[in-house]
Write a protein that holds these residues in place. Structure first.
Motif, mmCIF file in Angstrom:
data_model
loop_
_atom_site.group_PDB
_atom_site.id
_atom_site.type_symbol
_atom_site.label_atom_id
_atom_site.label_comp_id
_atom_site.label_asym_id
_atom_site.label_seq_id
_atom_site.Cartn_x
_atom_site.Cartn_y
_atom_site.Cartn_z
ATOM 1 N N LEU A 76 0.796 -1.082 -0.256
ATOM 2 C CA LEU A 76 -0.109 0.067 0.021
ATOM 3 C C LEU A 76 0.901 1.196 0.041
ATOM 4 O O LEU A 76 0.301 2.292 -0.340
ATOM 5 C CB LEU A 76 -0.900 0.063 1.264
ATOM 6 N N HIS A 85 0.238 4.010 -2.242
ATOM 7 C CA HIS A 85 -0.895 5.051 -2.362
ATOM 8 C C HIS A 85 -0.963 5.908 -1.072
ATOM 9 O O HIS A 85 -2.019 6.632 -0.960
ATOM 10 C CB HIS A 85 -2.073 3.880 -2.034
ATOM 11 N N GLN A 143 4.312 8.581 -0.181
ATOM 12 C CA GLN A 143 4.836 7.232 -0.963
ATOM 13 C C GLN A 143 5.643 6.391 -0.107
ATOM 14 O O GLN A 143 6.398 5.427 -0.597
ATOM 15 C CB GLN A 143 5.761 7.770 -1.753
ATOM 16 N N ARG A 149 -2.264 10.647 4.603
ATOM 17 C CA ARG A 149 -3.361 9.700 4.197
ATOM 18 C C ARG A 149 -4.489 10.065 4.975
ATOM 19 O O ARG A 149 -4.549 10.427 6.021
ATOM 20 C CB ARG A 149 -3.018 8.387 4.637
#
Ligand code: NAP
Length: 248
Positions: free
Chosen positions: A207, A210, A214, A248
């Protein structure tokens, strides 16, 4: 913070590995005595204790399943007898359950996640708060899952951490007049054993592309935020949810 008895004492649930272990070692570096709770990996817990002691503080490990209320009460009795009064708490122990779609999630597994991540964390904080005094502090380990929702992976886990955020805000307000601070950290994707335990060992590297930054984060990067919130540098910070997630 020099003489042993004058040092603050931090209890870290799930302190044997991952984020909890990083918090334990950074707390020792920062001059706290450290109580390391673990569930089953005694050798990992002992190694964290050795690292803590190498910084000149007192440290001990204690086996206790913090999903079990009686075990929580015994844990605090043992910590107090061995190291003294708990002044700081990192409410960290947590599990995701097996990664997968909600439809096929086993009710017993969902219950185990809620029992530990929600009920256990609340009961640990209750026992800690009963002996806390002005200047003491709690940090609850939440998750960026609270707003991401973890669809297709572990929505029950996201729900458990949403409960922790609400608990953090409420308890912070309840204890604020006593000058006992309560905050939460929301880690994003952190490279620890939790992903393998949930059945997806390569999850952090898979993941990482995403994540806006990074990459997955490290347990140390979470520990630094936890130690800030425990410290007097955060003396006017309470009821806050600090996201540490690479954007995120
Ligand atoms: P981890 O590497 O899997 O370590 C879990 C720790 O919790 C271990 O020390 C384990 O003890 C302990 N533990 C598990 N069940 C327990 C129980 N019933 N009673 C007492 N201790 C127990 O996990 P982690 O990634 O460091 O996660 C720590 C916290 O951060 C959790 O609350 C998790 O939800 C949260 N978080 C993690 C991430 C991430 O990406 N890693 C992201 C957001 C939030 P043993 O060593 O004895 O098994």
């Amino acid at each position: 913070m020099s003489a042993g008895l004058s040092r603050p004492l931090v209890l870290i649930t799930g302190g044997s590995r991952g984020i909890g272990a990083a918090c334990a070692i950074l707390a020792a570096q920062s001059g706290y005595d450290v109580a390391v709770d673990f569930k089953s990996d005694a050798s990992a817990a002992r190694s964290v204790v050795d690292s803590c002691r190498s910084h000149g503080v007192r440290a001990e490990c204690f086996q206790a399943d913090v999903a079990d209320h009686q075990a929580i009460l015994r844990l605090f009795d043992a910590v107090t007898a061995s190291l003294g009064r708990v002044t700081h708490l990192v409410n960290n122990a947590g599990i995701t359950g097996k990664i997968g779609a909600f439809d096929s999630a086993e009710p017993d597994m969902i219950r185990r996640v809620i029992d530990l991540n929600v009920t256990g964390a609340i009961l640990v904080a209750q026992r800690a708060a009963r002996e806390m005094r002005s200047g003491d502090a709690i940090v609850n380990i939440s998750s960026a899952a609270t707003t991401l929702g973890s669809a297709g992976e572990y929505v029950w886990y996201a729900a458990s951490k949403g409960a922790i955020n609400a608990f953090t805000i409420g308890l912070a307000r309840e204890l604020a007049a006593q000058n006992i601070r309560v905050n939460a950290v929301e880690p994003g994707l952190i490279d620890t054993d939790i992903h393998a335990a949930g059945g997806s060992p390569g999850r952090a590297s898979r993941l990482a592309p995403h994540i806006p930054m990074q990459r997955a984060g490290s347990a140390d990067e979470i520990a630094r935020s936890v130690l800030y919130l425990l410290s007097s540098a955060a003396s006017y910070v309470t009821g806050s949810i600090l996201r540490v997630s690479g954007g995120r």
